[in-house]
Enzyme design. Sequence first.
Site, mmCIF file in Angstrom:
data_model
loop_
_atom_site.group_PDB
_atom_site.id
_atom_site.type_symbol
_atom_site.label_atom_id
_atom_site.label_comp_id
_atom_site.label_asym_id
_atom_site.label_seq_id
_atom_site.Cartn_x
_atom_site.Cartn_y
_atom_site.Cartn_z
ATOM 1 N N GLY A 321 0.835 -1.191 0.000
ATOM 2 C CA GLY A 321 0.000 0.000 0.000
ATOM 3 C C GLY A 321 0.874 1.246 0.000
ATOM 4 O O GLY A 321 1.971 1.270 -0.585
ATOM 5 N N SER A 322 0.399 2.243 0.688
ATOM 6 C CA SER A 322 1.068 3.548 0.638
ATOM 7 C C SER A 322 2.473 3.525 1.222
ATOM 8 O O SER A 322 3.256 4.447 0.963
ATOM 9 C CB SER A 322 0.234 4.586 1.367
ATOM 10 O OG SER A 322 -1.032 4.660 0.755
#
Lengths: 640, 366
Positions: A321-322
């Site tokens: 993810g981020s």
Amino acid sequence: MKGQRFVREVMESKQRILRISFVVGAIFFLLLLRLWHLQILNADDYRSMSENNRLRFVPVAASRGAIMDRTGKVLVSNRPSFSLAVVPQEVKEKDSLLDHLARLLGLDRAELEDRWKKAMGRAKYYPIVLASNISRDQVEIIEENRLRLPGVDIEMKPVREYSSKTLAAHLLGYIGEVSEDEMNKKGLDEYNPGDYIGKNGIERSWEHELHGKDGGRQLEVDARGRVLRTITESYPTVGNSVVLTIDAALQQQAEKAFGDQAGAAVVMNVNTGEVLAFVSYPTFDPALFSGKLPADVWKSYLDDKRHPLENKALTGQYPPGSTFKIITALAGLEEGKLTENSTVNCTGSYKLGSSTFKCWNKRGHGTTNLKKALRESCDVFFYQLGEQLGVDQIAKTAKKFMLGAPMGIGLANEKPGMIPTAEWKLKRFGKRWYHGETLPVAIGQGYVLMTPIQLVSMIATVANEGTVYRPFLVKRIVDSEGKTLKEFKPEVMGRTGIAPANFRLVKQGLFSVVNDPGGTGGVARLTDVLVAGKTGTSQVVKMRDSKRSTPYQYRDHALFVAFAPYDKPEIAVAVVVEHGEHGGSAAGPIVRRVLQAYFDSKKPVSKPVGSSTAPEEDDSQSEDQPPVNNQAAPVDGPND
Amino acid sequence: MIDRRLLTNIDWMLVGLVVIISLLGILNIYSATAPYKIIATPYYIKQIYWLLAGMLIAFAVCTVDYHILEDFSYGLYGILVVLLVVVLVVGRRSMGATRWLNLGVVNIQPSELMKIVIIITFARFFNNFQSVGGLTVKDVLFPLGILAVPTLLIMKQPDLGTAILVILIAVSMTIYRGVRWSTVLTFSLVTIPMAWLGWSHFLRPYQKNRILDFLNPERSRLGSGYHIIQSKIAVGSGGFLGKGFVKGTQSQLRFLPEQHTDFAFSVFAEEWGFVGCLVLIILYLSLVLWGLNIARRCNDRFGALLAIGVTAMLFWHIVINMGMVIGMFPVVGVPMPFFSYGGTSMITSMVGIGILQNISMRRFMF
């Protein structure tokens, strides 16, 4: 006439006896030939057979080495366990004996029978274990009735004891009886059926140190297996002990922090690669695996949606993810696609060809530079950067961090994660890489996968600005007297070669995530130590209907990677909360509690009560707090 | 009762051979039972008592002229058959077979006595058999009946070893008497289906197992084939000179079954080696040949037949026991005369020796 016949008969008789004598002589000669054959021609063979006959080797299992944490606290040791055994050859009436035992000790008659039958193929002098792990009361009952129970014996053998119960169960692993497959492997030919061997975790990977050397007694036995005397006896050598890099207290805090959530956390010294905590949660009770696992426990483990038996820190592969934006950002900086001041206008979505890629914030972030993009985790900023870079340049930077391959932490089955490239896709799927596929990669979705070990290594490498240390779990090996046999030094796997200035730009962004207003990771903030980090939320399924009723297994994973102190980094933490939805809210409190515990323990012992502002009650509250941090930020952060 | 003159005719060769073998046997029993639990009277001491008792009995047998046996023969036979029936009904159970009969003071084993009685009975029958030349099929039918009744009763106990011995004694005496080839051929043809019948109806599972194990000892390494293998290992490992007195590992570690009785020779072979075995075999061969010599020197038919019978009894015991120990024959419970521990065997053999002595010292006075 009669006399003549008689004389003839006597003559005939004498002749017949002579012939009989020859036959008798011949038969005795045959016996002698046979003796010649046995005693002269084949004497050597029979002699060696007779020697094998009288000597029996009874192995005596070595006591397994202990496993300790870095402070010397014993996590796994041995305790005596008593089992009920019988020597089949000394038993006269099997059925009545089993009846008697079942009645005396309150054991299941059918199971005794079953165990007896299973052991029948073995040598009859070999004791059959009918019940293991019997209580001291049962031992006493047997001792009292010893005379009425011929052939029955109490065997004492060491069993594994886990002093902290379920703590670090996945890391420590458990032992079990060696399987046939294992025995066939090279190097394990010393093992006999029934021997214990580490099945996973440290117990498995350090088997060769922990196991020790089995001793044995050379016994003279008779055909009934009765021991006449001991010819030689070699005492077993106690296995060496393994001192882990793990800090049990920190591990405990980290595990507690998960509450009833599932996930993994790895804490690492950024300057050495020593792993201080290695959590996969929920854990299980490894003690149960050494013996017979109760069926209901086994079922409860299997039925638990949180998969307690999975070592999530080692084998869990999650889209980062981020948190992966760190890599994308560094790639942009290194490839000259990005400077400190480059800005992107985030409108809440990004169009590429006919597709629209959404930012997590539908309203958009407006004009966004690198620092803001990291702080607020703007997706559009990284979509655009990713598009400019292309997948292979992102992969190039990821490879500098040694991602996409097992880190070699020293446990079996470590997973490699996945860093996609155009070439990989062509090989794997036979299709070329589409531009649109790069965009999810830039924000750590799509094909990208990382293990918690890789996550922590990535953030540690950022913290120390470019050195990839191999994460390691074992500090040293000591013998049973405590003498150090081997000491493990930090190992540099590689250096990223990324300019320190670029690292610093990213680190400023990571500081901002935790400490500035609008940062997604404010939950991890500490009062007296500066923390930097990055949140991440990774999609489990692409589309979700309503926010309220997503079933557990489809909810997003929450991630958080962090290091501290900001200006002089010591430790890195990576936390994955499976289906925890938001990195900040679910994983953040765990990061915070781990960091708090770490820095608390470093304070002088004589610290005044109440000097820490983060007692446990505080933590449990913050776990329920909303993700986005709107609190006043400390002002001593770097300015942008 | 005994003629003083007779004493001068005592067959010292016979006495000497028996005493030497018996002493070797006692020595061997001492070694074989060394690893056993200590009991009030050790086996070798008991065996000395049995030897002395046996010699007394042999002496007693010598005192009466053997010709008297001819008159008693059928009577003895009848009593023995009755005893065999009784033993089947009320006999004491021992070792899974009913062989013993409790007569208050002593336990007797009628099947053992049958070995002697069959000798006397056959001697009597052939002595009175008038036709010349080899026996025809019809001629052997009566002795076959005499043999079959006790044999079947003994098998029923079941005591295969003794039954085989009784048959072999009878067959040996018959062959000595002379049989036509046609008779031999006929019996061979009849025996094969009989053997099949015996296999399926009379042999006990353990007996069948022993025969199968003999044919293939690897069949059950820890089952009854175990005995043969362990015994062969004992004998073979003795080598040329043996492991030394009380130094045989197979025996001292008790890998041998019944090592002071049926497998006593195995212990001896292990500890004294080929050289020891050669000496023992020469002693036994001398005993058997001397027995035949007594038969040859005897000038009356009944005496010669008796001597042949007794010698056959000794010979077959020796051959079957030794053959079993060295893996040539199946394991059947046949002791080695004078060598294996056991009162019954000693008494039976000594009765036989007494008969031989009886015949030998009366050879000049028919």
